[in-house]
Structure formats: structure tokens, C-alpha cells
Motif scaffolding. Sequence first.
Motif, short mmCIF file in Angstrom:
data_model
loop_
_atom_site.label_atom_id
_atom_site.label_comp_id
_atom_site.label_asym_id
_atom_site.label_seq_id
_atom_site.Cartn_x
_atom_site.Cartn_y
_atom_site.Cartn_z
N ASP A 51 5.22 10.94 -6.08
CA ASP A 51 5.92 10.70 -7.33
C ASP A 51 5.55 9.32 -7.87
O ASP A 51 5.49 8.35 -7.13
N GLN A 52 5.34 9.25 -9.18
CA GLN A 52 5.02 7.96 -9.80
C GLN A 52 6.32 7.17 -10.00
O GLN A 52 7.28 7.68 -10.57
N GLU A 53 6.32 5.97 -9.53
CA GLU A 53 7.51 5.13 -9.63
C GLU A 53 7.44 4.26 -10.89
O GLU A 53 6.42 4.21 -11.58
N LYS A 57 0.81 -1.22 0.00
CA LYS A 57 0.00 0.00 0.00
C LYS A 57 0.85 1.27 0.00
O LYS A 57 0.50 2.26 -0.65
N GLU A 58 1.96 1.27 0.73
CA GLU A 58 2.78 2.47 0.85
C GLU A 58 3.28 2.96 -0.50
O GLU A 58 3.47 4.17 -0.72
N TRP A 59 3.51 2.05 -1.41
CA TRP A 59 4.03 2.41 -2.74
C TRP A 59 3.05 3.34 -3.47
O TRP A 59 3.46 4.20 -4.23
N TYR A 60 1.77 3.16 -3.21
CA TYR A 60 0.74 3.93 -3.91
C TYR A 60 0.44 5.27 -3.22
O TYR A 60 -0.39 6.04 -3.70
N TRP A 85 3.82 -6.08 -15.48
CA TRP A 85 3.22 -4.76 -15.35
C TRP A 85 2.56 -4.64 -13.99
O TRP A 85 1.84 -5.55 -13.54
N GLU A 86 2.80 -3.51 -13.35
CA GLU A 86 2.14 -3.20 -12.07
C GLU A 86 0.63 -3.07 -12.32
O GLU A 86 0.21 -2.66 -13.40
N LEU A 87 -0.18 -3.39 -11.32
CA LEU A 87 -1.62 -3.53 -11.52
C LEU A 87 -2.29 -2.27 -12.05
O LEU A 87 -3.13 -2.35 -12.95
N THR A 88 -1.97 -1.10 -11.50
CA THR A 88 -2.65 0.10 -12.00
C THR A 88 -2.28 0.40 -13.45
O THR A 88 -3.11 0.87 -14.22
N LYS A 89 -1.04 0.11 -13.83
CA LYS A 89 -0.64 0.24 -15.23
C LYS A 89 -1.47 -0.72 -16.09
O LYS A 89 -1.99 -0.34 -17.15
#
Length: 265
Positions: free
Chosen positions: A57-59, A50-53, A84-88
Motif C-alpha cells: 500500500d502506498q503511504e 527501506k521497510e517503508w518502500y 516531500w518524500e524522495l520518490t514523490k
Amino acid sequence: MREHILMVLKQIEKEFDIKILYACESGSRVWGFPSKDSDFDIRFIYLHKKEWYLSIDQERDVLEVPKHDKLSIQVHELLDLNGWELTKALRLFRKSNPPLLEWLHSDIVYYQTSSAINGMKELEGHVFSPVSGIHHYLKMAKGNYRDYVNREEVKIKRYFNIFRPLLAALWIEKHGAFPPVKFTKLLCDILPTGEIREILDDIIKRKMAGDILDPAPRRKEIINPFLETEIQRLEQYVQEISVEHPNPTDLLNQLFRETLNEVWG
């Protein structure tokens, strides 16, 4: 090889601190005509904690193993892994991205967890665009036709790289749905009989027998007119169709949030 693939996927999760939701085969192995030395094209969708989101800044939202992202263990030389990351993935899904839809339709699945992938499959009807699909496959077919057919020597697999996307585009025209990834399913539905079917059946047999180059006459007088006629006709057809969908963003946002809570609590 499957055990090694699963071990590599687990190591990716560990070293990059992610959760892989889905991993499948993509490319010639799932299309049904791999060569003896074909790569294993592993494609996966993953979720950060969760912290990543919660960053302003977009990682980076892709992983490419071992091409750009290295692991501490040895990865088999025939493995090519791209995630691919889920939101991508969901943003591309919203655009009816054909490569992503092919992942979801793969019949070689190495790993699946959480309900996110089933949720995406259920929402496919809300996002699939025949226009986007035909444009994608038509561009592939045209490019491969231009690059390969007029060469002096043509690798057998190049014919598949022309006909597979063309048949996929014809499937979308006929059914208004995303095409199967298996080449033989496309072939039986779109070209059940005829000279082109006989030529392709022969090419399939030779490919399975290990032929690399096509030393025989390529029967251009039959193949080329068929390809040129169908490509030109599809170019006209795709300009005349339009399919509108309600904006699925709210549904995809909900799916993302539910997945984040399901996986990480």
C-alpha cells in the motif's frame, strides 16, 4: 532563527523516523523581497527507511509541520515546513515541476546530506521542460494580474507576485533554461532599462523601506499594456515550441536506489 529551524528539522527526523536529505528556503525570502513579518517557508525532501518502500500500500508522502503534522516541541509561529518524500519528489522532478526546481535552485540552504540532491541537479538538463515552465509561470502571472491590478488599493508585494513569474517565463523564453529565483537577477537580465524597469526599481525601494500599500497612481497606462502584451505573446509562443527528452525514469530509479543504500546501508 537558523538554529531553531535546524532543531525543528532534527526533531522531524526523530519523531517521523525519516532522514531529511535537503532543506531550503522557498518564497519571498529567497526571491529577495521579504516583509518584516514574512513566514519562513521551509521546504525539504526526505527519505523513509527501506521497510517503508516494501509495502503493498502506498503511504502518505508529504509532511506539513505544524499545519497538519504536529511535533512534541514548540515550532516558531513564522515557520511553515513542507516536505516531500524522495520518490514523490523524483516523480515531480521527472515532470519538470517548477516549484521543486525552485527548491533545488534556492540559495538559502539549511541542510543537505547524501549525494541525492547533487544527482538531481546534474540530471536537470534531462528533465527540464521550457513548455512546462512557461505554462506554470504564465498561469501565475495571469492569475495575479487579474486578481490584484484592478483593485483600488494594491499591496506593494502584489506587483512582485505578478512580475516575478512573468519575468521567469521571459527568462525561459530567452535562455531555454530554468530561471534564477532571485528577483533582481531576473530583472537585470530581462528589463535592463526602460520605464517598466524604473517603476519596478521604485517599487523595490519602497518595499525595502516598509511600504505596505501603494497610495500613489499605479501608472496603469504603462504597466497594464506591458503585462497584457507580454502575456498574450507568451501564450502564443508556448503553443509553438516543443522540447523532447529521453525518458529519464531509469536514471531516477538508479538515483533513488543509490540514495536508499547510501543513507540506510
